[in-house]
Write an enzyme that holds these catalytic residues in place. Sequence first.
Site, PDB file in Angstrom:
ATOM      1  CB  CYS A  67      -6.589 -39.181  -8.555  1.00 33.03           C
ATOM      2  SG  CYS A  67      -6.843 -40.316  -9.947  1.00 33.03           S
ATOM      3  CB  CYS A 113      -3.034 -43.741 -13.205  1.00 29.25           C
ATOM      4  SG  CYS A 113      -2.919 -42.399 -14.399  1.00 29.25           S
ATOM      5  CB  CYS A 143      -0.734 -37.327 -11.101  1.00 28.39           C
ATOM      6  SG  CYS A 143      -2.079 -36.497 -11.961  1.00 28.39           S
ATOM      7  CB  CYS A 154      -8.616 -38.135 -15.914  1.00 35.27           C
ATOM      8  SG  CYS A 154      -7.009 -37.323 -15.715  1.00 35.27           S
ATOM      9  CE1 TYR A 206      12.170 -24.957 -31.853  1.00 35.32           C
ATOM     10  CE2 TYR A 206      12.829 -22.909 -30.814  1.00 35.32           C
ATOM     11  CZ  TYR A 206      13.165 -24.132 -31.346  1.00 35.32           C
ATOM     12  OH  TYR A 206      14.481 -24.536 -31.366  1.00 35.32           O
ATOM     13  CD  GLU A 241       5.102 -24.151 -35.378  1.00 34.40           C
ATOM     14  OE1 GLU A 241       5.126 -25.381 -35.550  1.00 34.40           O
ATOM     15  OE2 GLU A 241       5.509 -23.579 -34.347  1.00 34.40           O
ATOM     16  CG  ASP A 260       6.853 -22.060 -26.061  1.00 35.32           C
ATOM     17  OD1 ASP A 260       7.417 -22.860 -25.295  1.00 35.32           O
ATOM     18  OD2 ASP A 260       5.609 -21.951 -26.128  1.00 35.32           O
ATOM     19  CB  CYS A 308       7.589 -27.201 -21.114  1.00 33.37           C
ATOM     20  SG  CYS A 308       8.285 -28.122 -22.501  1.00 33.37           S
TER      21      CYS A 308
END
Length: 415
Positions: free
Chosen positions: A79, A87, A90, A164, A274, A298, A345, A372
Amino acid sequence: MSADAGGGWVGRRFEVTVGPVAHGGHCVARHEGRVVFVRHTLPGERVVVEVTEDRQKGFCRADAVEVLEASPDRVERPCPYSGPGRCGGCDWQHVAHEGQLRLKAAVVREQLSRLAGIDLPVVVEALPGGPLRWRSRARFAVERTGEPGLRRHRSHDVVVLDDCPITVEPAARAVLGRRWLDSGAVDVAIDSAGVVTTTTLDRRGRPQETQVLRPGADVPEEPAGRAQRSAGGRDWEVEGTGFWQVHPAAADALVGAVTGFAAVQPGETVLDLYAGAGLFGGALAPGVGAAGRVVCVEYDEAACAAADANLAELPQAEVWQGEVDAAGLTDLLPDVGRPDVVVLDPPRAGAGREVSRVLAGSGARAVVYVACDPASLARDVAAFADAGWRLAQLRAFDCFPMTAHVECVALLVPA
Protein backbone atom coordinates in the site's frame (compact mmCIF):
# COMPACT_ATOMS: atom_id res chain seq x y z
CA MET A 1 -0.65 15.48 30.18
CA SER A 2 2.06 17.45 28.40
CA ALA A 3 5.15 16.00 26.76
CA ASP A 4 7.15 17.39 29.67
CA ALA A 5 5.45 14.83 31.93
CA GLY A 6 7.43 12.22 29.99
CA GLY A 7 10.97 12.74 28.77
CA GLY A 8 10.33 15.56 26.31
CA TRP A 9 11.53 13.26 23.53
CA VAL A 10 9.03 14.09 20.75
CA GLY A 11 10.96 14.47 17.48
CA ARG A 12 14.11 12.91 18.90
CA ARG A 13 15.83 10.19 16.83
CA PHE A 14 17.99 7.34 18.11
CA GLU A 15 18.98 3.79 17.29
CA VAL A 16 17.49 0.73 19.02
CA THR A 17 17.49 -3.04 18.71
CA VAL A 18 13.86 -4.13 18.67
CA GLY A 19 12.49 -6.62 21.18
CA PRO A 20 9.26 -8.67 21.19
CA VAL A 21 5.95 -7.85 19.58
CA ALA A 22 3.32 -6.30 21.87
CA HIS A 23 -0.47 -6.10 21.76
CA GLY A 24 -1.53 -3.18 19.56
CA GLY A 25 0.59 -3.38 16.40
CA HIS A 26 3.97 -2.33 17.76
CA CYS A 27 7.13 -3.88 19.19
CA VAL A 28 8.98 -3.14 22.42
CA ALA A 29 12.44 -1.57 22.59
CA ARG A 30 14.38 0.21 25.35
CA HIS A 31 16.50 3.33 25.34
CA GLU A 32 18.16 5.10 28.27
CA GLY A 33 16.09 3.07 30.72
CA ARG A 34 12.74 3.82 29.10
CA VAL A 35 10.36 1.56 27.17
CA VAL A 36 9.78 2.60 23.56
CA PHE A 37 6.75 1.22 21.70
CA VAL A 38 7.84 1.17 18.05
CA ARG A 39 5.60 0.85 14.98
CA HIS A 40 6.70 -0.13 11.47
CA THR A 41 9.33 -2.56 12.72
CA LEU A 42 9.79 -6.25 13.62
CA PRO A 43 11.37 -8.19 16.50
CA GLY A 44 15.14 -8.43 16.15
CA GLU A 45 15.56 -5.50 13.77
CA ARG A 46 18.04 -2.69 14.35
CA VAL A 47 16.34 0.57 13.42
CA VAL A 48 16.47 4.33 13.81
CA VAL A 49 13.30 5.54 15.49
CA GLU A 50 11.67 8.94 15.74
CA VAL A 51 9.60 9.62 18.86
CA THR A 52 6.03 10.59 17.96
CA GLU A 53 4.43 10.78 21.42
CA ASP A 54 5.86 11.22 24.91
CA ARG A 55 3.20 11.70 27.57
CA GLN A 56 4.17 9.17 30.23
CA LYS A 57 7.19 8.93 32.46
CA GLY A 58 7.88 5.25 31.83
CA PHE A 59 7.41 4.95 28.07
CA CYS A 60 7.09 6.78 24.76
CA ARG A 61 5.88 5.91 21.26
CA ALA A 62 7.94 6.01 18.09
CA ASP A 63 8.08 5.09 14.41
CA ALA A 64 10.92 3.19 12.79
CA VAL A 65 12.09 5.65 10.13
CA GLU A 66 15.25 3.85 9.00
CA VAL A 67 15.99 0.11 8.96
CA LEU A 68 19.65 -0.74 9.63
CA GLU A 69 19.27 -4.52 9.99
CA ALA A 70 16.06 -6.00 8.59
CA SER A 71 14.10 -9.06 9.68
CA PRO A 72 13.73 -11.87 7.12
CA ASP A 73 9.96 -11.26 7.37
CA ARG A 74 10.23 -7.66 6.12
CA VAL A 75 8.74 -6.96 2.66
CA GLU A 76 7.94 -3.93 0.53
CA ARG A 77 4.61 -2.41 1.55
CA PRO A 78 1.90 -3.14 -1.05
CA CYS A 79 0.00 0.00 0.00
CA PRO A 80 1.56 3.34 -1.02
CA TYR A 81 -0.23 5.12 1.84
CA SER A 82 1.31 2.94 4.57
CA GLY A 83 4.38 3.88 6.56
CA PRO A 84 5.64 6.22 9.30
CA GLY A 85 3.46 9.32 9.62
CA ARG A 86 0.99 8.10 7.03
CA CYS A 87 -2.29 6.14 7.11
CA GLY A 88 -2.90 4.40 10.44
CA GLY A 89 -5.34 1.82 9.11
CA CYS A 90 -2.84 -1.07 8.91
CA ASP A 91 -0.10 -2.22 11.29
CA TRP A 92 1.77 -4.92 9.37
CA GLN A 93 1.94 -3.85 5.71
CA HIS A 94 5.73 -4.24 5.95
CA VAL A 95 5.50 -7.89 7.09
CA ALA A 96 5.15 -11.06 4.98
CA HIS A 97 1.81 -12.72 5.62
CA GLU A 98 3.32 -15.79 7.31
CA GLY A 99 5.24 -13.44 9.59
CA GLN A 100 2.02 -11.63 10.47
CA LEU A 101 0.47 -14.94 11.57
CA ARG A 102 3.44 -15.65 13.86
CA LEU A 103 3.28 -12.15 15.36
CA LYS A 104 -0.42 -12.50 16.13
CA ALA A 105 0.09 -15.95 17.66
CA ALA A 106 2.83 -14.51 19.89
CA VAL A 107 0.48 -11.74 21.08
CA VAL A 108 -2.32 -14.19 21.94
CA ARG A 109 0.14 -16.42 23.82
CA GLU A 110 1.58 -13.47 25.75
CA GLN A 111 -1.83 -12.10 26.75
CA LEU A 112 -3.05 -15.48 28.00
CA SER A 113 0.17 -16.01 29.91
CA ARG A 114 0.35 -12.55 31.48
CA LEU A 115 -3.34 -11.95 32.21
CA ALA A 116 -4.67 -15.48 32.77
CA GLY A 117 -1.59 -17.44 33.82
CA ILE A 118 -2.09 -19.91 30.95
CA ASP A 119 0.77 -21.18 28.77
CA LEU A 120 -0.78 -22.49 25.59
CA PRO A 121 0.60 -23.10 22.09
CA VAL A 122 -1.26 -20.88 19.61
CA VAL A 123 -1.48 -21.12 15.84
CA VAL A 124 -3.27 -18.36 13.91
CA GLU A 125 -5.11 -19.81 10.93
CA ALA A 126 -5.10 -17.91 7.64
CA LEU A 127 -8.41 -17.46 5.82
CA PRO A 128 -8.86 -17.97 2.06
CA GLY A 129 -8.20 -15.08 -0.27
CA GLY A 130 -4.86 -13.60 0.78
CA PRO A 131 -4.04 -10.45 2.76
CA LEU A 132 -5.47 -7.83 0.35
CA ARG A 133 -9.01 -6.92 -0.84
CA TRP A 134 -10.70 -8.67 2.07
CA ARG A 135 -12.39 -5.79 3.93
CA SER A 136 -16.08 -5.86 2.99
CA ARG A 137 -17.09 -3.11 5.43
CA ALA A 138 -15.22 0.07 6.31
CA ARG A 139 -15.61 3.57 7.67
CA PHE A 140 -13.72 6.35 5.91
CA ALA A 141 -13.21 9.74 7.53
CA VAL A 142 -13.96 12.88 5.52
CA GLU A 143 -11.87 16.06 5.43
CA ARG A 144 -13.55 19.48 5.64
CA THR A 145 -12.94 19.67 1.89
CA GLY A 146 -15.13 16.60 1.40
CA GLU A 147 -12.22 14.32 0.48
CA PRO A 148 -12.34 10.84 2.10
CA GLY A 149 -9.51 8.89 3.65
CA LEU A 150 -8.30 7.29 6.87
CA ARG A 151 -6.75 8.83 9.96
CA ARG A 152 -3.11 8.80 10.91
CA HIS A 153 -2.23 6.58 13.85
CA ARG A 154 -3.45 8.11 17.15
CA SER A 155 -4.46 11.29 15.33
CA HIS A 156 -7.54 13.09 14.02
CA ASP A 157 -5.64 14.09 10.85
CA VAL A 158 -7.09 12.51 7.70
CA VAL A 159 -4.82 10.98 5.05
CA VAL A 160 -6.73 11.43 1.79
CA LEU A 161 -6.80 8.18 -0.23
CA ASP A 162 -7.41 7.27 -3.85
CA ASP A 163 -7.61 3.58 -2.94
CA CYS A 164 -7.42 1.25 0.07
CA PRO A 165 -5.79 -2.04 -1.01
CA ILE A 166 -7.30 -4.09 1.84
CA THR A 167 -10.87 -2.99 1.00
CA VAL A 168 -12.90 -4.94 -1.56
CA GLU A 169 -12.47 -2.95 -4.75
CA PRO A 170 -16.13 -2.02 -5.51
CA ALA A 171 -16.56 -0.78 -1.93
CA ALA A 172 -13.39 1.30 -2.06
CA ARG A 173 -14.32 2.70 -5.47
CA ALA A 174 -17.78 3.72 -4.22
CA VAL A 175 -16.26 6.07 -1.61
CA LEU A 176 -12.71 7.05 -2.52
CA GLY A 177 -11.99 9.57 -5.26
CA ARG A 178 -15.34 11.33 -4.64
CA ARG A 179 -16.23 14.35 -2.55
CA TRP A 180 -18.60 13.98 0.40
CA LEU A 181 -19.39 17.56 1.33
CA ASP A 182 -21.08 18.22 4.70
CA SER A 183 -20.20 14.70 5.95
CA GLY A 184 -17.85 13.63 8.73
CA ALA A 185 -17.52 10.00 7.63
CA VAL A 186 -18.85 7.42 5.18
CA ASP A 187 -19.68 3.83 6.08
CA VAL A 188 -19.52 1.38 3.20
CA ALA A 189 -20.30 -2.33 2.91
CA ILE A 190 -20.59 -4.84 0.09
CA ASP A 191 -22.83 -7.88 0.46
CA SER A 192 -22.56 -11.38 -1.00
CA ALA A 193 -24.59 -10.30 -4.06
CA GLY A 194 -22.16 -7.46 -4.81
CA VAL A 195 -24.53 -4.70 -3.69
CA VAL A 196 -22.60 -1.75 -2.22
CA THR A 197 -24.29 0.25 0.55
CA THR A 198 -23.00 3.67 1.66
CA THR A 199 -24.21 5.63 4.68
CA THR A 200 -22.97 9.16 5.32
CA LEU A 201 -22.56 10.40 8.89
CA ASP A 202 -22.44 13.97 10.13
CA ARG A 203 -19.53 15.28 12.20
CA ARG A 204 -21.16 14.00 15.38
CA GLY A 205 -21.39 10.48 13.97
CA ARG A 206 -25.13 10.57 13.31
CA PRO A 207 -26.36 8.73 10.17
CA GLN A 208 -27.55 10.94 7.33
CA GLU A 209 -28.24 9.34 3.95
CA THR A 210 -28.07 5.70 2.86
CA GLN A 211 -27.80 4.61 -0.78
CA VAL A 212 -27.13 1.34 -2.59
CA LEU A 213 -25.28 0.69 -5.83
CA ARG A 214 -26.16 -2.59 -7.52
CA PRO A 215 -23.70 -4.54 -9.71
CA GLY A 216 -23.61 -3.11 -13.22
CA ALA A 217 -25.48 0.06 -12.24
CA ASP A 218 -24.01 3.54 -12.63
CA VAL A 219 -26.44 5.44 -10.41
CA PRO A 220 -27.06 4.73 -6.70
CA GLU A 221 -30.61 4.32 -5.45
CA GLU A 222 -32.57 4.26 -2.22
CA PRO A 223 -32.13 0.98 -0.29
CA ALA A 224 -34.94 -1.56 -0.42
CA GLY A 225 -34.71 -4.42 2.08
CA ARG A 226 -31.65 -5.75 3.89
CA ALA A 227 -28.28 -6.79 2.54
CA GLN A 228 -27.52 -10.48 2.03
CA ARG A 229 -24.55 -12.27 3.56
CA SER A 230 -23.57 -15.93 3.15
CA ALA A 231 -22.26 -18.29 5.84
CA GLY A 232 -22.81 -21.85 6.95
CA GLY A 233 -24.33 -22.84 3.62
CA ARG A 234 -27.19 -20.31 3.69
CA ASP A 235 -27.98 -16.61 3.25
CA TRP A 236 -28.51 -14.17 6.12
CA GLU A 237 -30.20 -10.79 6.17
CA VAL A 238 -28.22 -7.88 7.67
CA GLU A 239 -28.82 -4.14 7.79
CA GLY A 240 -26.84 -2.57 4.93
CA THR A 241 -23.79 -1.36 6.87
CA GLY A 242 -24.72 -3.17 10.11
CA PHE A 243 -22.43 -5.55 11.95
CA TRP A 244 -21.23 -8.65 10.14
CA GLN A 245 -17.80 -10.21 10.00
CA VAL A 246 -15.66 -7.98 7.79
CA HIS A 247 -13.64 -10.70 6.04
CA PRO A 248 -15.81 -12.60 3.52
CA ALA A 249 -14.49 -15.95 4.81
CA ALA A 250 -14.62 -15.10 8.53
CA ALA A 251 -18.25 -15.96 9.25
CA ASP A 252 -17.83 -19.47 7.84
CA ALA A 253 -14.61 -20.02 9.79
CA LEU A 254 -16.11 -18.82 13.06
CA VAL A 255 -19.33 -20.79 12.59
CA GLY A 256 -17.23 -23.92 12.06
CA ALA A 257 -15.23 -23.28 15.22
CA VAL A 258 -18.29 -22.42 17.34
CA THR A 259 -20.37 -25.39 16.23
CA GLY A 260 -17.38 -27.71 16.67
CA PHE A 261 -16.69 -26.54 20.22
CA ALA A 262 -20.37 -26.39 21.22
CA ALA A 263 -21.10 -29.96 19.99
CA VAL A 264 -24.79 -29.47 20.79
CA GLN A 265 -27.08 -32.46 21.20
CA PRO A 266 -30.80 -32.84 20.43
CA GLY A 267 -32.96 -31.39 23.19
CA GLU A 268 -30.30 -29.06 24.60
CA THR A 269 -30.75 -25.37 25.39
CA VAL A 270 -28.35 -22.79 23.92
CA LEU A 271 -28.04 -19.21 25.13
CA ASP A 272 -26.56 -16.99 22.39
CA LEU A 273 -25.42 -13.63 23.80
CA TYR A 274 -24.55 -10.52 21.76
CA ALA A 275 -26.35 -12.45 19.05
CA GLY A 276 -26.35 -9.80 16.30
CA ALA A 277 -28.27 -11.03 13.26
CA GLY A 278 -28.51 -14.54 14.75
CA LEU A 279 -25.52 -16.16 12.99
CA PHE A 280 -24.35 -18.51 15.75
CA GLY A 281 -27.80 -19.21 17.18
CA GLY A 282 -29.09 -20.00 13.71
CA ALA A 283 -26.15 -22.30 13.00
CA LEU A 284 -26.67 -24.21 16.28
CA ALA A 285 -30.47 -24.46 16.14
CA PRO A 286 -30.63 -27.49 13.78
CA GLY A 287 -28.37 -29.42 16.15
CA VAL A 288 -30.68 -29.06 19.16
CA GLY A 289 -33.62 -30.19 17.05
CA ALA A 290 -37.32 -29.61 17.57
CA ALA A 291 -37.08 -30.55 21.25
CA GLY A 292 -34.28 -28.08 21.92
CA ARG A 293 -34.20 -24.34 22.41
CA VAL A 294 -31.96 -21.48 21.28
CA VAL A 295 -32.39 -18.08 22.94
CA CYS A 296 -30.63 -15.22 21.13
CA VAL A 297 -30.11 -12.02 23.15
CA GLU A 298 -29.20 -8.78 21.37
CA TYR A 299 -29.52 -5.12 22.36
CA ASP A 300 -29.59 -3.42 18.93
CA GLU A 301 -33.12 -3.10 17.56
CA ALA A 302 -32.15 -3.37 13.87
CA ALA A 303 -30.03 -6.46 14.54
CA CYS A 304 -32.95 -8.05 16.42
CA ALA A 305 -35.23 -7.42 13.45
CA ALA A 306 -32.70 -9.06 11.13
CA ALA A 307 -32.34 -12.00 13.55
CA ASP A 308 -36.12 -12.44 13.61
CA ALA A 309 -36.09 -12.71 9.81
CA ASN A 310 -33.06 -15.03 9.75
CA LEU A 311 -34.50 -17.42 12.35
CA ALA A 312 -38.13 -17.33 11.22
CA GLU A 313 -38.01 -20.91 9.90
CA LEU A 314 -36.38 -22.29 13.06
CA PRO A 315 -39.19 -22.68 15.62
CA GLN A 316 -36.73 -23.68 18.36
CA ALA A 317 -34.99 -20.27 18.07
CA GLU A 318 -36.15 -17.12 19.90
CA VAL A 319 -34.85 -13.53 19.73
CA TRP A 320 -34.91 -11.45 22.90
CA GLN A 321 -33.96 -7.77 22.85
CA GLY A 322 -32.01 -6.71 25.91
CA GLU A 323 -28.74 -5.55 27.40
CA VAL A 324 -26.17 -8.23 28.17
CA ASP A 325 -24.99 -7.29 31.65
CA ALA A 326 -24.80 -9.04 35.02
CA ALA A 327 -28.15 -7.71 36.26
CA GLY A 328 -29.95 -8.53 33.01
CA LEU A 329 -28.52 -12.05 32.90
CA THR A 330 -29.46 -12.68 36.53
CA ASP A 331 -33.05 -11.81 35.64
CA LEU A 332 -32.98 -13.68 32.32
CA LEU A 333 -31.55 -17.04 33.43
CA PRO A 334 -34.59 -18.12 35.53
CA ASP A 335 -36.80 -17.54 32.45
CA VAL A 336 -34.48 -19.47 30.14
CA GLY A 337 -33.76 -22.26 32.59
CA ARG A 338 -30.34 -23.87 32.87
CA PRO A 339 -28.55 -23.52 29.51
CA ASP A 340 -26.45 -26.44 28.33
CA VAL A 341 -24.24 -24.23 26.15
CA VAL A 342 -23.61 -20.49 26.22
CA VAL A 343 -22.18 -18.74 23.15
CA LEU A 344 -21.05 -15.15 23.42
CA ASP A 345 -19.48 -12.73 20.96
CA PRO A 346 -18.98 -9.53 22.97
CA PRO A 347 -17.59 -6.21 21.71
CA ARG A 348 -13.87 -5.45 21.90
CA ALA A 349 -14.00 -4.62 25.62
CA GLY A 350 -15.08 -8.21 26.35
CA ALA A 351 -17.84 -9.58 28.54
CA GLY A 352 -16.26 -8.34 31.76
CA ARG A 353 -15.73 -9.94 35.15
CA GLU A 354 -19.33 -9.68 36.39
CA VAL A 355 -20.92 -11.18 33.26
CA SER A 356 -18.27 -13.92 33.29
CA ARG A 357 -19.06 -14.65 36.94
CA VAL A 358 -22.81 -14.97 36.23
CA LEU A 359 -22.20 -17.27 33.25
CA ALA A 360 -19.81 -19.43 35.25
CA GLY A 361 -22.64 -19.98 37.72
CA SER A 362 -25.29 -20.67 35.08
CA GLY A 363 -24.95 -24.46 35.19
CA ALA A 364 -23.87 -24.67 31.54
CA ARG A 365 -21.63 -27.56 30.51
CA ALA A 366 -19.69 -25.30 28.12
CA VAL A 367 -19.16 -21.66 27.20
CA VAL A 368 -17.97 -20.86 23.68
CA TYR A 369 -16.42 -17.38 23.66
CA VAL A 370 -15.75 -15.51 20.39
CA ALA A 371 -13.27 -12.68 20.98
CA CYS A 372 -11.87 -9.95 18.75
CA ASP A 373 -9.38 -8.76 21.41
CA PRO A 374 -6.94 -11.22 23.04
CA ALA A 375 -6.42 -9.03 26.12
CA SER A 376 -10.16 -8.87 26.85
CA LEU A 377 -10.42 -12.62 26.27
CA ALA A 378 -7.53 -13.33 28.65
CA ARG A 379 -9.04 -11.16 31.40
CA ASP A 380 -12.40 -12.93 31.07
CA VAL A 381 -10.74 -16.37 30.97
CA ALA A 382 -9.07 -15.42 34.26
CA ALA A 383 -12.50 -14.50 35.70
CA PHE A 384 -13.88 -17.88 34.64
CA ALA A 385 -10.82 -19.59 36.18
CA ASP A 386 -11.50 -17.84 39.48
CA ALA A 387 -14.98 -19.39 39.34
CA GLY A 388 -13.61 -22.90 38.79
CA TRP A 389 -13.57 -23.10 34.99
CA ARG A 390 -10.71 -23.85 32.60
CA LEU A 391 -9.78 -23.02 29.00
CA ALA A 392 -10.11 -26.37 27.22
CA GLN A 393 -9.46 -25.40 23.57
CA LEU A 394 -8.60 -22.33 21.51
CA ARG A 395 -8.58 -21.52 17.82
CA ALA A 396 -7.34 -18.23 16.36
CA PHE A 397 -8.08 -16.79 12.93
CA ASP A 398 -6.49 -14.08 10.81
CA CYS A 399 -9.76 -12.29 10.08
CA PHE A 400 -8.01 -8.91 9.70
CA PRO A 401 -4.83 -9.32 7.58
CA MET A 402 -2.33 -6.44 7.56
CA THR A 403 -3.66 -5.26 10.94
CA ALA A 404 -2.80 -6.29 14.50
CA HIS A 405 -6.30 -7.66 15.11
CA VAL A 406 -6.94 -11.37 15.55
CA GLU A 407 -10.16 -13.29 16.21
CA CYS A 408 -10.20 -16.14 18.74
CA VAL A 409 -12.73 -18.81 19.65
CA ALA A 410 -12.28 -20.31 23.12
CA LEU A 411 -13.98 -23.30 24.71
CA LEU A 412 -14.42 -22.94 28.47
CA VAL A 413 -15.62 -25.84 30.63
CA PRO A 414 -16.09 -26.38 34.36
CA ALA A 415 -12.89 -27.66 35.91
